[in-house]
Design an enzyme around this catalytic site. Sequence first.
Site, PDB file in Angstrom:
ATOM      1  N   ARG A   1       0.830  -1.209   0.000  1.00  0.00           N
ATOM      2  CA  ARG A   1       0.000   0.000   0.000  1.00  0.00           C
ATOM      3  C   ARG A   1       0.864   1.259   0.000  1.00  0.00           C
ATOM      4  O   ARG A   1       0.556   2.244  -0.687  1.00  0.00           O
ATOM      5  CB  ARG A   1      -0.923  -0.009   1.219  1.00  0.00           C
ATOM      6  CG  ARG A   1      -1.854   1.182   1.252  1.00  0.00           C
ATOM      7  CD  ARG A   1      -2.899   1.039   2.343  1.00  0.00           C
ATOM      8  NE  ARG A   1      -3.836   2.141   2.336  1.00  0.00           N
ATOM      9  CZ  ARG A   1      -4.105   2.893   3.410  1.00  0.00           C
ATOM     10  NH1 ARG A   1      -3.521   2.648   4.567  1.00  0.00           N
ATOM     11  NH2 ARG A   1      -4.956   3.879   3.321  1.00  0.00           N
TER      12      ARG A   1
ATOM     13  N   ASN B   1      -2.604   8.763   4.402  1.00  0.00           N
ATOM     14  CA  ASN B   1      -1.351   8.206   4.911  1.00  0.00           C
ATOM     15  C   ASN B   1      -1.350   8.004   6.417  1.00  0.00           C
ATOM     16  O   ASN B   1      -0.421   7.427   6.955  1.00  0.00           O
ATOM     17  CB  ASN B   1      -0.185   9.133   4.548  1.00  0.00           C
ATOM     18  CG  ASN B   1       0.513   8.649   3.305  1.00  0.00           C
ATOM     19  OD1 ASN B   1       0.272   7.549   2.831  1.00  0.00           O
ATOM     20  ND2 ASN B   1       1.394   9.477   2.801  1.00  0.00           N
TER      21      ASN B   1
ATOM     22  N   HIS C   1      -6.339  -5.677  -2.148  1.00  0.00           N
ATOM     23  CA  HIS C   1      -7.175  -5.676  -0.942  1.00  0.00           C
ATOM     24  C   HIS C   1      -7.555  -7.078  -0.491  1.00  0.00           C
ATOM     25  O   HIS C   1      -8.352  -7.238   0.423  1.00  0.00           O
ATOM     26  CB  HIS C   1      -8.420  -4.815  -1.168  1.00  0.00           C
ATOM     27  CG  HIS C   1      -8.117  -3.348  -1.234  1.00  0.00           C
ATOM     28  ND1 HIS C   1      -8.942  -2.440  -1.836  1.00  0.00           N
ATOM     29  CD2 HIS C   1      -7.064  -2.633  -0.775  1.00  0.00           C
ATOM     30  CE1 HIS C   1      -8.412  -1.233  -1.751  1.00  0.00           C
ATOM     31  NE2 HIS C   1      -7.263  -1.319  -1.118  1.00  0.00           N
TER      32      HIS C   1
HETATM   33  C1  HEM Z   1      -8.759   1.645  -6.078  1.00  0.00           C
HETATM   34  C2  HEM Z   1      -8.603   2.613  -5.199  1.00  0.00           C
HETATM   35  C3  HEM Z   1      -8.231   2.333  -3.772  1.00  0.00           C
HETATM   36  C4  HEM Z   1      -8.868   2.792  -2.686  1.00  0.00           C
HETATM   37  C5  HEM Z   1     -10.078   3.710  -2.647  1.00  0.00           C
HETATM   38  C6  HEM Z   1      -8.207   2.242  -1.545  1.00  0.00           C
HETATM   39  C7  HEM Z   1      -8.573   2.489  -0.240  1.00  0.00           C
HETATM   40  C8  HEM Z   1      -8.049   1.835   0.856  1.00  0.00           C
HETATM   41  C9  HEM Z   1      -8.513   2.022   2.203  1.00  0.00           C
HETATM   42  C10 HEM Z   1      -9.599   2.974   2.648  1.00  0.00           C
HETATM   43  C11 HEM Z   1      -7.805   1.194   2.989  1.00  0.00           C
HETATM   44  C12 HEM Z   1      -7.958   0.992   4.492  1.00  0.00           C
HETATM   45  C13 HEM Z   1      -7.176   2.014   5.274  1.00  0.00           C
HETATM   46  C14 HEM Z   1      -7.498   1.877   6.739  1.00  0.00           C
HETATM   47  O1  HEM Z   1      -8.668   2.073   7.074  1.00  0.00           O
HETATM   48  O2  HEM Z   1      -6.602   1.549   7.530  1.00  0.00           O
HETATM   49  C15 HEM Z   1      -6.877   0.484   2.142  1.00  0.00           C
HETATM   50  C16 HEM Z   1      -5.991  -0.451   2.576  1.00  0.00           C
HETATM   51  C17 HEM Z   1      -5.146  -1.138   1.761  1.00  0.00           C
HETATM   52  N1  HEM Z   1      -4.912  -0.887   0.419  1.00  0.00           N
HETATM   53 FE1  HEM Z   1      -6.064   0.234  -0.768  1.00  0.00          FE
HETATM   54  N2  HEM Z   1      -7.172   1.468  -1.948  1.00  0.00           N
HETATM   55  C18 HEM Z   1      -7.141   1.484  -3.318  1.00  0.00           C
HETATM   56  C19 HEM Z   1      -6.223   0.859  -4.129  1.00  0.00           C
HETATM   57  C20 HEM Z   1      -5.181   0.089  -3.667  1.00  0.00           C
HETATM   58  C21 HEM Z   1      -4.098  -0.401  -4.495  1.00  0.00           C
HETATM   59  C22 HEM Z   1      -3.918  -0.086  -5.972  1.00  0.00           C
HETATM   60  C23 HEM Z   1      -3.294  -1.145  -3.686  1.00  0.00           C
HETATM   61  C24 HEM Z   1      -2.010  -1.854  -3.997  1.00  0.00           C
HETATM   62  C25 HEM Z   1      -1.690  -2.359  -5.172  1.00  0.00           C
HETATM   63  C26 HEM Z   1      -3.893  -1.120  -2.357  1.00  0.00           C
HETATM   64  C27 HEM Z   1      -3.424  -1.816  -1.271  1.00  0.00           C
HETATM   65  C28 HEM Z   1      -3.973  -1.767  -0.015  1.00  0.00           C
HETATM   66  C29 HEM Z   1      -3.602  -2.673   1.063  1.00  0.00           C
HETATM   67  C30 HEM Z   1      -2.635  -3.828   0.974  1.00  0.00           C
HETATM   68  C31 HEM Z   1      -4.324  -2.259   2.189  1.00  0.00           C
HETATM   69  C32 HEM Z   1      -4.219  -2.837   3.608  1.00  0.00           C
HETATM   70  C33 HEM Z   1      -3.163  -2.029   4.350  1.00  0.00           C
HETATM   71  C34 HEM Z   1      -2.803  -2.552   5.726  1.00  0.00           C
HETATM   72  O3  HEM Z   1      -3.089  -3.710   6.043  1.00  0.00           O
HETATM   73  O4  HEM Z   1      -2.208  -1.768   6.462  1.00  0.00           O
HETATM   74  N3  HEM Z   1      -5.007  -0.343  -2.392  1.00  0.00           N
HETATM   75  N4  HEM Z   1      -7.045   0.896   0.838  1.00  0.00           N
HETATM   76  C1  LIG Z   2       3.024   5.960   9.998  1.00  0.00           C
HETATM   77  C2  LIG Z   2       2.433   7.281  10.343  1.00  0.00           C
HETATM   78  O1  LIG Z   2       1.477   7.370  11.091  1.00  0.00           O
HETATM   79  N1  LIG Z   2       3.008   8.339   9.749  1.00  0.00           N
HETATM   80  C3  LIG Z   2       2.644   9.702   9.983  1.00  0.00           C
HETATM   81  C4  LIG Z   2       1.256  10.015   9.476  1.00  0.00           C
HETATM   82  O2  LIG Z   2       0.808  11.241   9.971  1.00  0.00           O
HETATM   83  C5  LIG Z   2       0.796  11.311  11.385  1.00  0.00           C
HETATM   84  C6  LIG Z   2      -0.034  12.494  11.847  1.00  0.00           C
HETATM   85  O3  LIG Z   2       0.313  13.690  11.209  1.00  0.00           O
HETATM   86  C7  LIG Z   2       2.232  11.354  11.858  1.00  0.00           C
HETATM   87  O4  LIG Z   2       2.318  11.542  13.248  1.00  0.00           O
HETATM   88  C8  LIG Z   2       2.839  10.015  11.481  1.00  0.00           C
HETATM   89  O5  LIG Z   2       4.207  10.001  11.794  1.00  0.00           O
END
Ligand code: HEM
Ligand SMILES: CC(=O)N[C@H]1CO[C@H](CO)[C@@H](O)[C@@H]1O
Length: 245
Positions: free
Chosen positions: A61, A92, A190
């Site tokens: 991500r 982020n 995802h």
């Molecule tokens: C299509 C548009 C996309 C949207 C709107 C989107 C949105 C999101 C959101 C809202 C989350 C959850 C964040 C959270 O609540 O902690 C997420 C997580 C994630 N996204 Fe996406 N995403 C998109 C595309 C992608 C792409 C292109 C990739 C990689 C090729 C990706 C990889 C991931 C992964 C692996 C997670 C899990 C992260 C974790 O476990 O910390 N996403 N995404």
């Molecule tokens: C990993 C992480 O949380 N990075 C930054 C994202 O933004 C927050 C809030 O501004 C920072 O405190 C984090 O270091």
Amino acid sequence: MKMGSNLRFLSLCLLALIASTHAQLQLGFYAQSCPKAEKIILKFVHEHIHNAPSLAAALIRMHFHDCFVRGCDGSVLLNSTTNQAEKNAPPNLTVRGFDFIDRIKSLVEAECPGVVSCADILTLAARDTIVATGGPYWKVPTGRRDGVISNLVEARNNIPAPFDNITTLQTLFANQGLDLKDLVLLSGAHAIGIAHCSSLSNRLFNFTGKGDQDPSLDSEYAANLKAFKCKDLSKLNTTKIEMDP
Ligand code: HEM
Ligand SMILES: CC(=O)N[C@H]1CO[C@H](CO)[C@@H](O)[C@@H]1O
Ligand SMILES: *[C@@H]1O[C@H](CO)[C@@H](O)[C@H](O)[C@H]1NC(C)=O
Ligand SMILES: *[C@@H]1O[C@H](CO)[C@@H](O)[C@H](O)[C@H]1NC(C)=O
Ligand SMILES: *[C@@H]1O[C@H](CO)[C@@H](O)[C@H](O)[C@H]1NC(C)=O
Ligand SMILES: *[C@@H]1O[C@H](CO)[C@@H](O)[C@H](O)[C@H]1NC(C)=O
């Protein structure tokens, strides 16, 4: 005469700049300049991924977020200075794994100072962590150059938000030269990782501002989230749910 040669020099520099910013990536870009780089990254991943397997999702991500703002240039790794960096943009706030990349960068720097870009390290580490946790392998051409600009507003404008509709998603991907097929395939990422309830709570509780649910959301899944995982409205920001339960 002097003016002419200066202008010629300037245009040569610009040509070089254009050539370097549009340089073709290639497999094994560091084969001569830092032959051990890719092995150092792989070794570090293998030594540490078992302590934190969820980093595979975090890093793929992070790589995606990096690439969507000014190209894959490592700018997601930069800290805020006088300006607010990408890191501090809302999408982020839930990006994780910065320390992991910073530690690999130190090892690679010790081997070959100033040679291997952070953007390539992130790209390779993302691939290696995915493979190490049972995902697919893909070839990673290298030669990305690091940027020095990291801007919160650009991140906000380019990284898709969870509430974006398909039209907006297609536009944001098209802005990066990616088509509908790319959007669908890349969304397959995802299959791993987590989301926070806050990322989808509007679709559960207040989709159109009338306390309603998004009709396009699987009703059984939505009912389950409302009854259990995302029940506590005061903890939406901190409750994590599996992307693919
Ligand atoms: C299509 C548009 C996309 C949207 C709107 C989107 C949105 C999101 C959101 C809202 C989350 C959850 C964040 C959270 O609540 O902690 C997420 C997580 C994630 N996204 Fe996406 N995403 C998109 C595309 C992608 C792409 C292109 C990739 C990689 C090729 C990706 C990889 C991931 C992964 C692996 C997670 C899990 C992260 C974790 O476990 O910390 N996403 N995404
Ligand atoms: C990993 C992480 O949380 N990075 C930054 C994202 O933004 C927050 C809030 O501004 C920072 O405190 C984090 O270091
Ligand atoms: C960003 O700040 C953190 C915490 O202070 C530090 O560990 C990290 O090395 C910094 N990263 C960069 C790219 O300067
Ligand atoms: C998608 O969202 C954009 C921006 O919010 C909006 O302008 C557009 O009308 C929406 N499109 C559809 C088909 O809902
Ligand atoms: C639902 O959305 C509306 C409109 O945005 C807002 O006024 C209301 O406070 C929201 N309700 C809850 C419970 O968040
Ligand atoms: C959740 O996070 C958002 C965005 O950072 C913030 O505006 C909101 O106040 C937070 N809600 C709670 C209950 O902490």
